[in-house]
Enzyme design. Structure first.
Site, mmCIF file in Angstrom:
data_model
loop_
_atom_site.group_PDB
_atom_site.id
_atom_site.type_symbol
_atom_site.label_atom_id
_atom_site.label_comp_id
_atom_site.label_asym_id
_atom_site.label_seq_id
_atom_site.Cartn_x
_atom_site.Cartn_y
_atom_site.Cartn_z
ATOM 1 N N CYS A 111 4.901 -22.101 12.431
ATOM 2 C CA CYS A 111 5.483 -24.504 11.860
ATOM 3 C C CYS A 111 4.200 -24.867 12.317
ATOM 4 O O CYS A 111 3.455 -24.882 12.708
ATOM 5 C CB CYS A 111 6.568 -24.615 12.339
ATOM 6 S SG CYS A 111 6.617 -25.989 12.215
ATOM 7 N N CYS A 135 11.959 -28.424 13.597
ATOM 8 C CA CYS A 135 11.979 -29.417 13.915
ATOM 9 C C CYS A 135 11.862 -30.133 12.817
ATOM 10 O O CYS A 135 11.326 -31.229 12.704
ATOM 11 C CB CYS A 135 9.658 -29.503 14.261
ATOM 12 S SG CYS A 135 8.898 -29.226 13.006
ATOM 13 N N CYS A 168 12.460 -6.471 1.367
ATOM 14 C CA CYS A 168 12.022 -5.720 2.760
ATOM 15 C C CYS A 168 12.783 -5.504 3.985
ATOM 16 O O CYS A 168 12.930 -5.512 5.096
ATOM 17 C CB CYS A 168 10.030 -6.767 3.304
ATOM 18 S SG CYS A 168 10.864 -8.622 3.601
ATOM 19 N N CYS A 218 11.415 -26.187 8.291
ATOM 20 C CA CYS A 218 11.465 -25.704 9.925
ATOM 21 C C CYS A 218 13.256 -25.629 10.209
ATOM 22 O O CYS A 218 13.566 -27.019 10.346
ATOM 23 C CB CYS A 218 10.466 -25.408 10.722
ATOM 24 S SG CYS A 218 9.803 -24.759 12.542
ATOM 25 N N CYS A 266 4.996 -27.771 14.884
ATOM 26 C CA CYS A 266 5.624 -26.887 16.198
ATOM 27 C C CYS A 266 5.104 -25.686 16.559
ATOM 28 O O CYS A 266 5.439 -25.864 17.706
ATOM 29 C CB CYS A 266 7.370 -27.075 16.494
ATOM 30 S SG CYS A 266 8.112 -26.306 15.407
ATOM 31 N N ARG A 306 3.279 -12.254 0.222
ATOM 32 C CA ARG A 306 4.241 -12.408 0.890
ATOM 33 C C ARG A 306 4.932 -12.965 2.832
ATOM 34 O O ARG A 306 4.079 -12.025 3.220
ATOM 35 C CB ARG A 306 5.285 -10.704 0.621
ATOM 36 C CG ARG A 306 6.075 -10.883 1.437
ATOM 37 C CD ARG A 306 6.863 -9.474 1.041
ATOM 38 N NE ARG A 306 5.990 -8.653 1.304
ATOM 39 C CZ ARG A 306 6.245 -7.763 2.663
ATOM 40 N NH1 ARG A 306 6.735 -8.221 3.575
ATOM 41 N NH2 ARG A 306 5.237 -6.966 2.954
ATOM 42 N N ASP A 313 1.503 -8.464 -0.272
ATOM 43 C CA ASP A 313 1.309 -7.112 -1.445
ATOM 44 C C ASP A 313 3.088 -7.966 -1.946
ATOM 45 O O ASP A 313 4.264 -7.803 -2.346
ATOM 46 C CB ASP A 313 2.315 -5.793 -0.735
ATOM 47 C CG ASP A 313 2.839 -6.681 0.556
ATOM 48 O OD1 ASP A 313 3.688 -7.870 1.174
ATOM 49 O OD2 ASP A 313 3.597 -5.540 1.226
ATOM 50 N N HIS A 336 6.890 -19.610 16.177
ATOM 51 C CA HIS A 336 6.857 -18.459 15.203
ATOM 52 C C HIS A 336 7.787 -18.243 14.266
ATOM 53 O O HIS A 336 9.046 -18.456 14.133
ATOM 54 C CB HIS A 336 7.181 -17.298 15.649
ATOM 55 C CG HIS A 336 7.483 -15.629 15.419
ATOM 56 N ND1 HIS A 336 6.290 -15.260 14.742
ATOM 57 C CD2 HIS A 336 8.155 -14.852 14.928
ATOM 58 C CE1 HIS A 336 6.736 -13.927 14.284
ATOM 59 N NE2 HIS A 336 7.201 -13.387 14.469
ATOM 60 N N CYS A 338 6.766 -12.712 5.273
ATOM 61 C CA CYS A 338 7.934 -12.900 5.772
ATOM 62 C C CYS A 338 8.331 -13.422 6.374
ATOM 63 O O CYS A 338 8.166 -12.977 7.197
ATOM 64 C CB CYS A 338 7.544 -10.639 6.101
ATOM 65 S SG CYS A 338 8.923 -9.894 6.236
#
Length: 171
Positions: A119, A73, A88, A70, A122, A140, A132, A125, A142
């Site tokens: 995460c 953090c 994708c 991450c 912390c 997956r 899929d 997002h 993403c």
């Protein structure tokens, strides 16, 4: 682009004092505190649930062997051997490094039913989870590349050992 010498978005040597690849304690900061220590692009995605443009991540076609962390953090998130080409436009993985490294929450925004991944340390997002992906999980993950940090396998082990020694001295 040389990933191991590139300046990291959130560094233990910079303003972000919560960044650690070995500390597993939960990080809870106010939105104002996050805004002060994170670069704008990282803050937008990690704390405001933004999305980077597809195919814009430096990690999209990246194939070094090591660990993804991450960028907010330093929490270990994915091993490079779980990364795959999904087509994708974002870095994709089929399995997190551990059960606690990721938090899952329903996301019904934009008229879609998805699972948001954050995460585990912390609560930043990271992206979304889809069903899929390839075997063995069929999943997956993403992930927005801007919220990822990377260390090559040997560097990751060295950093882990150095921080572990440093943490023992301060305990």
């Amino acid at each position: 682009m040389n990933m191991d010498t590139e300046k990291k978005p959130a560094s233990p040597l910079g303003r972000n004092q919560v960044y650690s690849n070995t500390d597993t304690s939960k990080v809870v900061l106010s939105d104002e505190e996050w805004q002060k220590i994170l670069p704008k692009d990282v803050y937008n995605i990690a704390r405001q649930k933004g999305t980077e443009r597809p195919w814009s991540s430096k990690f999209e076609n990246f194939s070094e062997i090591g660990t993804y962390y991450c960028a907010v953090c330093g929490n270990p998130l994915f091993k490079s051997d779980t990364k795959f080409e999904s087509g994708c436009g974002w870095p994709s993985f089929y399995e997190p490094i551990s059960k606690g490294s990721i938090i899952y929450t329903p996301d019904n925004s934009h008229g879609m039913k998805r699972t948001e991944v954050m995460c585990g340390r912390c609560k930043s997002h990271l992206g979304h989870l889809f069903d899929d992906g390839p075997p063995p999980t069929g999943l997956r993950y993403c992930i927005n590349g801007v919220v990822l940090d990377f260390a090559k396998a040997q560097e990751a082990e060295k950093k882990y050992n150095e921080e572990g020694t440093r943490n023992k001295k301060t305990s």
